[in-house]
Design an enzyme around this catalytic site. Structure first.
Site, mmCIF file in Angstrom:
data_model
loop_
_atom_site.group_PDB
_atom_site.id
_atom_site.type_symbol
_atom_site.label_atom_id
_atom_site.label_comp_id
_atom_site.label_asym_id
_atom_site.label_seq_id
_atom_site.Cartn_x
_atom_site.Cartn_y
_atom_site.Cartn_z
ATOM 1 N N ASN A 151 0.216 5.638 0.472
ATOM 2 C CA ASN A 151 -0.554 6.886 0.441
ATOM 3 C C ASN A 151 0.396 8.071 0.412
ATOM 4 O O ASN A 151 1.351 8.036 -0.377
ATOM 5 C CB ASN A 151 -1.696 6.937 1.470
ATOM 6 C CG ASN A 151 -1.339 6.828 2.919
ATOM 7 O OD1 ASN A 151 -0.961 5.776 3.381
ATOM 8 N ND2 ASN A 151 -1.477 7.893 3.671
ATOM 9 N N ASP A 152 0.173 9.081 1.185
ATOM 10 C CA ASP A 152 0.820 10.392 1.022
ATOM 11 C C ASP A 152 2.292 10.393 0.590
ATOM 12 O O ASP A 152 3.101 9.647 1.142
ATOM 13 C CB ASP A 152 0.827 11.150 2.354
ATOM 14 C CG ASP A 152 -0.487 11.128 3.070
ATOM 15 O OD1 ASP A 152 -1.458 10.601 2.536
ATOM 16 O OD2 ASP A 152 -0.525 11.649 4.196
ATOM 17 N N TRP A 172 0.826 -1.220 0.000
ATOM 18 C CA TRP A 172 0.000 0.000 0.000
ATOM 19 C C TRP A 172 0.854 1.261 0.000
ATOM 20 O O TRP A 172 1.880 1.323 0.665
ATOM 21 C CB TRP A 172 -0.863 -0.033 1.259
ATOM 22 C CG TRP A 172 -1.483 1.277 1.625
ATOM 23 C CD1 TRP A 172 -0.900 2.275 2.361
ATOM 24 C CD2 TRP A 172 -2.790 1.747 1.289
ATOM 25 N NE1 TRP A 172 -1.775 3.326 2.505
ATOM 26 C CE2 TRP A 172 -2.939 3.034 1.861
ATOM 27 C CE3 TRP A 172 -3.850 1.198 0.564
ATOM 28 C CZ2 TRP A 172 -4.111 3.775 1.729
ATOM 29 C CZ3 TRP A 172 -5.003 1.942 0.439
ATOM 30 C CH2 TRP A 172 -5.136 3.217 1.011
ATOM 31 N N TRP A 206 -4.237 0.012 3.959
ATOM 32 C CA TRP A 206 -3.563 0.837 4.960
ATOM 33 C C TRP A 206 -3.280 -0.029 6.191
ATOM 34 O O TRP A 206 -4.081 -0.882 6.559
ATOM 35 C CB TRP A 206 -4.463 2.022 5.334
ATOM 36 C CG TRP A 206 -3.757 3.052 6.150
ATOM 37 C CD1 TRP A 206 -2.986 4.068 5.679
ATOM 38 C CD2 TRP A 206 -3.754 3.170 7.576
ATOM 39 N NE1 TRP A 206 -2.491 4.808 6.731
ATOM 40 C CE2 TRP A 206 -2.954 4.276 7.900
ATOM 41 C CE3 TRP A 206 -4.337 2.444 8.616
ATOM 42 C CZ2 TRP A 206 -2.726 4.690 9.221
ATOM 43 C CZ3 TRP A 206 -4.107 2.847 9.923
ATOM 44 C CH2 TRP A 206 -3.310 3.963 10.218
HETATM 45 C C1 FRU Z 1 -3.300 11.943 5.073
HETATM 46 C C2 FRU Z 1 -3.008 11.176 6.351
HETATM 47 C C3 FRU Z 1 -2.076 11.972 7.240
HETATM 48 C C4 FRU Z 1 -1.423 10.912 8.072
HETATM 49 C C5 FRU Z 1 -1.290 9.786 7.087
HETATM 50 C C6 FRU Z 1 -1.391 8.413 7.695
HETATM 51 O O1 FRU Z 1 -3.698 11.147 4.018
HETATM 52 O O2 FRU Z 1 -4.214 10.856 7.022
HETATM 53 O O3 FRU Z 1 -2.711 12.980 8.002
HETATM 54 O O4 FRU Z 1 -0.177 11.318 8.573
HETATM 55 O O5 FRU Z 1 -2.308 9.965 6.118
HETATM 56 O O6 FRU Z 1 -1.082 7.426 6.773
#
Ligand code: FRU
Length: 490
Positions: free
Chosen positions: A42-43, A40, A67
């Site tokens: 994300n950011d 996975w 996640w």
């Molecule tokens: C944004 C977020 C952040 C956090 C992260 C956790 O997408 O929710 O605020 O640090 O992802 O994965």
């Protein structure tokens, strides 16, 4: 009990290598976008240029396509186009004498160089600790192997203006001082909390530098505050209750003495569904470059069945055009992906017409329409079409409402919404669309980056025909350029 960081990072790296060999199905893998080797993503985190190379870290769960315990994945590049995956930089691990810090996750953060070392500032997340979110540091000399700072957490409690939601530190240097914004909330308003330091270890809280005007979310994730030409700009990703919404940019003046950002004009950075938590860097050429997570919380993610999920947008330069308008421009380096150029000039479309020269899935298309000399009220393109047109992704230009509409109703698996962005044709009544299509994504740049619409799409691999269409009259097409874009992944 102590969980050693190095051991946890090694465990993740061994797992990633083993899994990568097993992952056979590449049908949703992208050609030229950054994505996790497995698991996975994300950011974007820690986006920085260090020793001449661009580094991109990201929120990463190597162990599943969902996640989970957040690691920092890591890749580097010389040109922001060709990427090399590197070992995991941060793994959740720490139990210190004074309690746990990041055993549940190394959440989002940023990177900065100091005294020839690369510092990562991240949020330690622990559900056993109160407060559960604190700010931490890890450092590296080679930019690959990171050691967590003994003094962690460097900020061990949210300030009076914040709350337990206290995360995503973004650090920058200005006039020989380090500054940091951290996302938080209080009294139903998203806030960017402002800190100052001379050494990156000791931080002084300076106050709320900016907050929601009441309509911009009750929690701000991933704030990023930076100089942009004469002004400053603030980017953040707002939450409304439990729901995440589209990232916003606000332009204004920054007063470092008073710790206040005067909030002027604001706009959405992207009108699509799959754009969140963007982060910027300033590079050695002085460009402000942004990259975003090309996905969104709670989306359908068909690639999960192949043990991976999430990708990054193409990098965009944030700048102003010759009319002083803010634009997001795909970085110049992306042109090195181009091959097989096709060009068509000066023709009319009335009804629906397939253009076989434009077919493709990893493709860049650049089209100029002459709206002033046309009488169609709605025209546009159908991309990633199956032969029978039961599958298609539509881009419509509605000249009456001055909107660009990306219609995903029949786009295949994945989200199926309709996404609209406002546009203004230029003074001569012309409109430019520049499209970046990849195996499972579509980024639409309107009028050279005045507006952007980003979506993941999951059509069948064989759906790659392209039509142009015009309803209620004809549309004059001035120029079409099309390139296939090569893959940067082996
Ligand atoms: C944004 C977020 C952040 C956090 C992260 C956790 O997408 O929710 O605020 O640090 O992802 O994965």
């Amino acid at each position: 009990m102590t969980k050693n960081h190095r051991e946890q990072a090694m465990k993740a790296n061994v797992y990633i290598n083993q899994q990568q060999e097993k992952v056979k199905n590449t049908k949703y893998r992208l050609n030229y976008h950054m994505m996790p080797p497995v698991g996975w993503m994300n950011d974007p985190n820690g986006f920085v240029q260090y020793n001449g190379e661009y580094h991109l870290f990201y929120q990463h769960n190597p162990y599943a396509a969902q996640w989970g315990p957040m690691h920092w994945g890591h890749a580097k590049s010389r040109d922001l186009v060709n990427w090399e995956h590197l070992p995991v930089a941060l793994a959740p691990s720490e139990y210190y004498d004074n309690g746990t810090i990041d055993d549940h996750g190394c959440f989002s953060g940023s990177a900065i160089e100091k005294d020839s070392e690369l510092y990562l500032l991240y949020t330690g997340h622990s559900i056993e600790r109160n407060p559960m979110q604190v700010q931490c540091i890890a450092k590296s000399r080679d930019g690959i192997d990171f050691i967590k700072e003994n003094q962690n957490p460097v900020i061990d409690h949210f300030p009076k203006d914040g709350s337990k939601d206290f995360r995503d530190p973004k650090v920058w240097e200005y006039d020989n001082q380090y500054y940091m914004v951290v996302g938080s909330n209080k009294d139903g308003k998203g806030k960017a909390l402002f800190y100052q330091s001379s050494n990156l270890i000791e931080w002084e809280y300076r106050g709320v530098v900016a907050e929601s005007n009441g309509k911009q979310g009750d929690m701000w994730e991933c704030p990023d505050l930076f100089p942009l030409e004469e002004e400053h700009a603030l980017i953040f990703s707002p939450m409304y209750g439990e729901k995440n919404e589209k990232p916003i940019i606000i332009f204004g003046e920054m007063d470092y003495k008073k710790a206040k950002f005067s909030q002027g004009k604001s706009m959405l950075l992207d009108y699509g569904h799959d754009f969140y938590a963007p982060q910027t860097l300033i590079d050695e050429k002085g460009r402000r470059i942004m990259i975003g997570w090309m996905d969104m919380w709670f989306s359908k993610r068909p690639s999960e069945e192949d043990d991976w999920a999430g990708a990054m947008t193409i990098p965009r330069e944030l700048t102003y055009n010759q009319n002083g308008k803010f634009v997001q421009k795909p970085i110049e380096e992306l042109k090195t992906l181009r091959k097989n150029h096709h060009q068509m000039e000066g023709f009319d479309i009335d009804g629906v017409q397939r253009l076989p020269d434009l077919d493709g899935s990893a493709t860049e298309l650049c089209i100029d329409f002459d709206i002033a000399n046309s009488d169609s009220s709605v025209f546009g393109l159908q991309l990633r079409c199956s032969k029978d047109r039961s599958e298609k992704t539509m881009i419509k230009v509605d000249t009456i409402n001055e909107e660009i509409i990306v219609d995903l109703t029949s786009a295949g698996k994945g989200e199926s919404g309709i996404h609209k962005a406002p546009y203004r044709s230029n003074t001569n009544g012309k409109l430019n669309l520049r499209l970046f299509l990849d195996t499972t994504s579509l980024e639409v740049f309107v009028n050279h980056g005045e507006q952007v619409i980003t979506n993941r799409i999951y059509p069948h691999a064989s759906s790659n025909e392209v039509d142009l269409f015009a309803e209620g009259g004809k549309i004059k097409v001035l120029n079409v350029d099309k390139w296939s874009l090569r893959s940067v992944w082996k």
